[in-house]
Design an enzyme around this catalytic site. Structure first.
Site, PDB file in Angstrom:
ATOM      1  N   ARG A  86       0.832  -1.212   0.000  1.00  0.00           N
ATOM      2  CA  ARG A  86       0.000   0.000   0.000  1.00  0.00           C
ATOM      3  C   ARG A  86       0.867   1.262   0.000  1.00  0.00           C
ATOM      4  NH1 ARG A  86      -5.040  -1.122   4.190  1.00  0.00           N
ATOM      5  NH2 ARG A  86      -5.351  -3.315   3.682  1.00  0.00           N
ATOM      6  N   GLU A 157     -11.293  -0.893  -5.838  1.00  0.00           N
ATOM      7  CA  GLU A 157     -11.840   0.009  -4.829  1.00  0.00           C
ATOM      8  C   GLU A 157     -10.886   1.180  -4.601  1.00  0.00           C
ATOM      9  OE1 GLU A 157     -13.696  -0.243  -0.317  1.00  0.00           O
ATOM     10  OE2 GLU A 157     -11.661  -0.929  -0.675  1.00  0.00           O
TER      11      GLU A 157
END
Length: 454
Positions: A86, A157
């Site tokens: 991430r 998403e």
């Protein structure tokens, strides 16, 4: 060569990435099973889709998780990405994956997709012939999204606001907008080859007393930023607020306004879906109470007419849920949805009108910003406090808005900061609350309201 392709070549020329074969990936997407596309499932399955959360570092554990979910009749498989990926720290992700494999101990809190690579991951992602949703929280998701689509993950998403303000302290917001513009263009490009790639915004935000108007405004803006780049399938979302009535009102308003604003930019051909998250705040330690909370949110999802429900487990308060707990929740949720017939159509016209007026006033203020592009208008609106997310850790967020629950557990705005809530709406919000208390009592109420389900 297009500017987008030039940028893609630079992004994918990364020492931690296998050689990326664009022609092969395009051929794969073109011939991929339509069942892998959630956009296709939305159109063909006459039911609410159920999606759990979950992700493990190693290939074998991730595959085992999917096997459990498949047996539980899951509709959408999750791929939750680890924290190092991430943060674009692929070197550490690679090291931690190797330690996880060697010691059979999870050294990562999710699946390091970039490290595994698309050639390896595709075998798993296509094996069960179900749509997979990428869950991550990444401000710069360019490399991750390229790898995901090449792996067979066709729902992405996140967004420049929803994956920044709740998660980051100082990542530059303007860079996030530009990086996500890249993501939208790549998704739009691949969408021309088969069924559309579905983009989904992250509605829970900080999951801490976020008023409905702020949630909806951000959902609408991320939708518009996506549609203007050519995306044809988009999911707006929000999470359980703690008030059934407020959730039902939110569902009605967000569906109505999403279609309204999509039409305003001549994107009436875009498919827009509604996703509902089960409770995203602190869970009760008692597993029985947690199960009741999950069941209640399933009922609400049915009442708001969600197209997809994202589940939780009764182990949320005690640690990372096991694959068994996740599968059990999926099975129980599927059962409950099957027996929920004849639910009443609840309408609260006064609340709907008030919320609609708040959202449209904020949207108008954003559009009236003098910047020349939508993303710059939104950037300025966050910077100047027109959009303000309660409890956001990011330095650009004003954090001047204060919210509290009224006697019916609705989230109310008692201090609007610079958010242009119409005076009439603001007075309505405050009138629902007991503001005669002293400051200490109000602060204690806010603390209680944050942990309302515990």
């Amino acid at each position: 060569m297009s500017l987008l392709q030039e940028e893609r070549n630079i992004i994918l020329n990364n020492e931690h990435v296998d050689n990326f074969d664009f022609a092969e990936v395009e051929e794969f997407v073109k011939n991929a099973s339509k069942d892998l596309f959630i956009s296709h499932n939305f159109k063909t399955k006459n039911k609410m889709l159920v999606q759990p959360r979950g992700g493990f570092p190693t290939y074998d554990k991730m595959f085992a998780l999917y096997e459990f979910f498949n047996k539980a009749n899951v509709d959408v498989l999750p791929c939750t990405i680890d924290s190092n990926t991430r943060l674009n720290d692929y070197a550490t992700a690679k090291k931690m994956l190797r330690l996880s494999e060697e010691n059979e101990v999870d050294m990562l809190n999710g699946y390091p997709l970039v490290t595994h690579g698309y050639r390896t991951s595709r075998k798993m992602m296509t094996h069960f012939n179900k749509p997979i949703s990428l869950r991550h929280g990444t401000p710069d998701a360019r490399l991750l999204i390229e790898t995901a689509i090449a792996s067979g993950i066709f729902e992405i998403e996140g967004g420049p606001i929803t994956y920044l303000l709740p998660y980051s302290k100082n990542f530059p917001l303007d860079k996030a907008f530009l990086y996500w513009k890249y993501v939208e263009r790549v998704c739009a490009k691949y969408s021309t080859l088969n069924e559309p790639i579905n983009r989904e915004s992250f509605g829970p935000l900080t999951a801490t007393l976020v008023p409905p108007c702020i949630t909806i405004v951000i959902q609408l803006l991320e939708m518009l930023l996506s549609l203007e780049e050519g995306v044809k399938s988009f999911s707006v979302s929000f999470s359980q607020t703690g008030s059934m009535n407020q959730d039902i009102v939110m569902g009605a308003v967000i569906k109505k306004l999403a279609r309204h604003y999509a039409n305003e930019i001549n994107c009436s051909d875009a498919d827009i879906h509604l996703v509902y998250h089960q409770w995203m705040g602190a869970f009760p330690m008692d597993s029985n109470y947690a199960s009741e909370l999950i069941s209640m949110s399933t009922v609400i999802a049915a009442m708001v007419g969600a197209n997809k429900l994202i589940t939780k487990t009764n182990q949320e308060a005690s640690g990372i849920p096991t694959k068994e707990a996740n599968a059990e929740t999926v099975a129980n949720t599927q059962y409950l949805l099957r027996i929920l017939n004849g639910l009443p159509n609840v309408v609260d016209q006064e609340e709907e009108e008030n919320l609609t007026a708040e959202v449209m006033a904020i949207m108008e203020a954003v559009f009236n910003d003098p910047a020349d592009t939508l993303w710059r208008k939104v950037f300025n609106s966050i910077k100047n406090g027109t959009i303000d997310v309660p409890f956001s850790p990011h330095i650009i967020n004003n954090n001047e808005m204060i919210t509290i629950r009224d006697k019916n557990k609705n989230i109310r705005i008692i201090k609007r900061g610079k958010v242009p809530i119409p005076d009439k709406c603001f007075e309505y919000e405050k009138a629902q609350c007991d503001l005669k208390k002293d400051t200490t009592s109000i602060v204690n109420d806010i603390i209680h309201d944050i942990g309302i389900m515990q």
